[in-house]
Write an enzyme that holds these catalytic residues in place. Sequence first.
Site, PDB file in Angstrom:
ATOM      1  N   TYR A 162      -2.011  41.057  60.524  1.00 32.58           N
ATOM      2  CA  TYR A 162      -2.126  40.814  59.078  1.00 32.58           C
ATOM      3  C   TYR A 162      -1.230  41.777  58.307  1.00 32.58           C
ATOM      4  O   TYR A 162      -1.220  42.978  58.581  1.00 32.58           O
ATOM      5  CB  TYR A 162      -3.568  41.014  58.617  1.00 32.58           C
ATOM      6  CG  TYR A 162      -4.489  39.894  59.021  1.00 32.58           C
ATOM      7  CD1 TYR A 162      -4.308  38.600  58.543  1.00 32.58           C
ATOM      8  CD2 TYR A 162      -5.560  40.138  59.883  1.00 32.58           C
ATOM      9  CE1 TYR A 162      -5.160  37.570  58.917  1.00 32.58           C
ATOM     10  CE2 TYR A 162      -6.426  39.119  60.251  1.00 32.58           C
ATOM     11  CZ  TYR A 162      -6.215  37.837  59.765  1.00 32.58           C
ATOM     12  OH  TYR A 162      -7.052  36.819  60.132  1.00 32.58           O
ATOM     13  N   MET A 175     -10.667  41.511  62.650  1.00 32.88           N
ATOM     14  CA  MET A 175     -12.118  41.487  62.888  1.00 32.88           C
ATOM     15  C   MET A 175     -12.439  41.477  64.386  1.00 32.88           C
ATOM     16  O   MET A 175     -13.365  42.150  64.842  1.00 32.88           O
ATOM     17  CB  MET A 175     -12.736  40.255  62.214  1.00 32.88           C
ATOM     18  CG  MET A 175     -14.257  40.253  62.258  1.00 32.88           C
ATOM     19  SD  MET A 175     -14.974  38.789  61.519  1.00 32.88           S
ATOM     20  CE  MET A 175     -14.520  38.965  59.812  1.00 32.88           C
ATOM     21  N   ARG A 215     -30.479  69.223  50.238  1.00 35.02           N
ATOM     22  CA  ARG A 215     -30.802  67.846  50.593  1.00 35.02           C
ATOM     23  C   ARG A 215     -32.324  67.795  50.629  1.00 35.02           C
ATOM     24  O   ARG A 215     -32.934  67.619  49.600  1.00 35.02           O
ATOM     25  CB  ARG A 215     -30.112  67.478  51.923  1.00 35.02           C
ATOM     26  CG  ARG A 215     -29.912  65.989  52.104  1.00 35.02           C
ATOM     27  CD  ARG A 215     -29.105  65.647  53.324  1.00 35.02           C
ATOM     28  NE  ARG A 215     -29.697  66.142  54.572  1.00 35.02           N
ATOM     29  CZ  ARG A 215     -29.239  65.841  55.785  1.00 35.02           C
ATOM     30  NH1 ARG A 215     -28.173  65.065  55.925  1.00 35.02           N
ATOM     31  NH2 ARG A 215     -29.829  66.312  56.872  1.00 35.02           N
ATOM     32  N   LYS A 266     -32.258  59.759  66.364  1.00 37.11           N
ATOM     33  CA  LYS A 266     -32.333  58.842  65.220  1.00 37.11           C
ATOM     34  C   LYS A 266     -31.133  57.899  65.222  1.00 37.11           C
ATOM     35  O   LYS A 266     -30.184  58.107  65.987  1.00 37.11           O
ATOM     36  CB  LYS A 266     -32.395  59.647  63.918  1.00 37.11           C
ATOM     37  CG  LYS A 266     -31.172  60.499  63.650  1.00 37.11           C
ATOM     38  CD  LYS A 266     -31.461  61.558  62.594  1.00 37.11           C
ATOM     39  CE  LYS A 266     -30.327  62.528  62.480  1.00 37.11           C
ATOM     40  NZ  LYS A 266     -29.613  62.520  61.226  1.00 37.11           N
TER      41      LYS A 266
HETATM   42  C1  LIG Z   1     -32.494  67.627  60.372  1.00 39.10           C
HETATM   43  C2  LIG Z   1     -31.514  67.382  61.468  1.00 39.10           C
HETATM   44  N1  LIG Z   1     -31.533  68.174  62.546  1.00 39.10           N
HETATM   45  C3  LIG Z   1     -30.655  68.002  63.572  1.00 39.10           C
HETATM   46  C4  LIG Z   1     -29.693  67.008  63.539  1.00 39.10           C
HETATM   47  C5  LIG Z   1     -28.730  66.865  64.688  1.00 39.10           C
HETATM   48  O1  LIG Z   1     -27.428  67.131  64.272  1.00 39.10           O
HETATM   49  P1  LIG Z   1     -26.204  67.151  65.294  1.00 39.10           P
HETATM   50  O2  LIG Z   1     -26.021  65.749  65.764  1.00 39.10           O
HETATM   51  O3  LIG Z   1     -25.066  67.613  64.490  1.00 39.10           O
HETATM   52  O4  LIG Z   1     -26.584  68.069  66.400  1.00 39.10           O
HETATM   53  C6  LIG Z   1     -29.639  66.176  62.426  1.00 39.10           C
HETATM   54  C7  LIG Z   1     -28.611  65.128  62.366  1.00 39.10           C
HETATM   55  O5  LIG Z   1     -28.007  64.809  61.402  1.00 39.10           O
HETATM   56  C8  LIG Z   1     -30.562  66.360  61.363  1.00 39.10           C
HETATM   57  O6  LIG Z   1     -30.547  65.586  60.265  1.00 39.10           O
END
Ligand SMILES: Cc1ncc(COP(=O)(O)O)c(C=O)c1O
Length: 356
Positions: free
Chosen positions: A252, A300, A127, A32
């Site tokens: 800066y 920047m 969550r 993701k």
């Molecule tokens: C539901 C879920 N599983 C697995 C992971 C993977 O986590 P990590 O990168 O700490 O292995 C995440 C990442 O945030 C997650 O949200």
Amino acid sequence: MVSATIDTSALRHNLSIVRQRAPRSRVMAVIKANAYGHGLVAVAQALDSADLFAVARVDEGLALRDAGIANDILLLEGVFDAEQLSAAAAAGFELVVHTGEQIELLRAMPAPARFKIWLKLDSGMNRLGFKAGEFSAAHAALHGLTCVQQPINLFTHLASADSPDLPTTAEQLAKFSAVTDGLPGERSIANSAGMVGFPEAQVDWVRPGLLLYGVSPFAGLIGADHGLRPVMTLRSHVIAVKDLVVGEQVGYGGTWTAGRPTRLAIAAVGYGDGYPRNLASGAPVLVNGERAPLAGRVSMDMIGIDATDLQSVLKPGDPVILWGEGLPVEEIAEWAETIPYELLCGISQRVAVDIV
Ligand SMILES: Cc1ncc(COP(=O)(O)O)c(C=O)c1O
């Protein structure tokens, strides 16, 4: 000028380390957020041998399908309306289900769609997921739906697996067992920290993200401590070199003052590239492969580096590494008072991504 080199052989190596660590589990590769900043499609192509790709949102899954990725894909947050559900059906996505609304969407789904479902227990993170007392009703509701492939798979997420001394993970594992023991279906519990710190959480499927990118989930350790190789190296170049006399200030606000005659390198990288502005003077940078400290505030587009002690002769064009090969991102994250995830995800669109 600033580039992120993505080392695909390191990705594959890291997947092999994950498999060695969790030999009885299948691997959901968590890609993701643009594969934690590494490039969604390039990472999916490099990790083609993973057993499944996990993304957060439907758009991320569709981007993979548009790029011709045919592997199994799981949406970790599931879907939120009928349009997303139809898109998920057409694309063959697996779904996490964590709310009653999502069950109602599935109930309204016309035949012949059939989804592989991961029913999520909120085992303590508060969550996503059904609470222990709601879980069996959610399970029963899904059980009766024609669009739900049986058996339903079982899922939870660990809140504090990176702190093995806390009781939290043992409590979460106990709650997951208490609620799901005896139910059919595959199980998935562990993220990177969970699969390394709690081998008992390595059930049918593990869900590493961070480990695949070569980064340790534990404070005070780096990826190499787990046999991993860094995947992203953030690079730039020196664009100016100057000599300062004692008392001259840099950047800066003039927050850094030369306490000795100083050779200063200016490198072309800044918070506009995702290099964190809150890094303090003294944070390490590699110039010509040698460590040198940041001098003054991050701008920047530029940083100052105290290059006085470098062995090499400094000139414009010399290579600079901000993190990655030779300079662990874990160390920079500590200097920036953040976590490696945020640095990796945060490189900006201006950064050229170089897949090697
Ligand atoms: C539901 C879920 N599983 C697995 C992971 C993977 O986590 P990590 O990168 O700490 O292995 C995440 C990442 O945030 C997650 O949200």
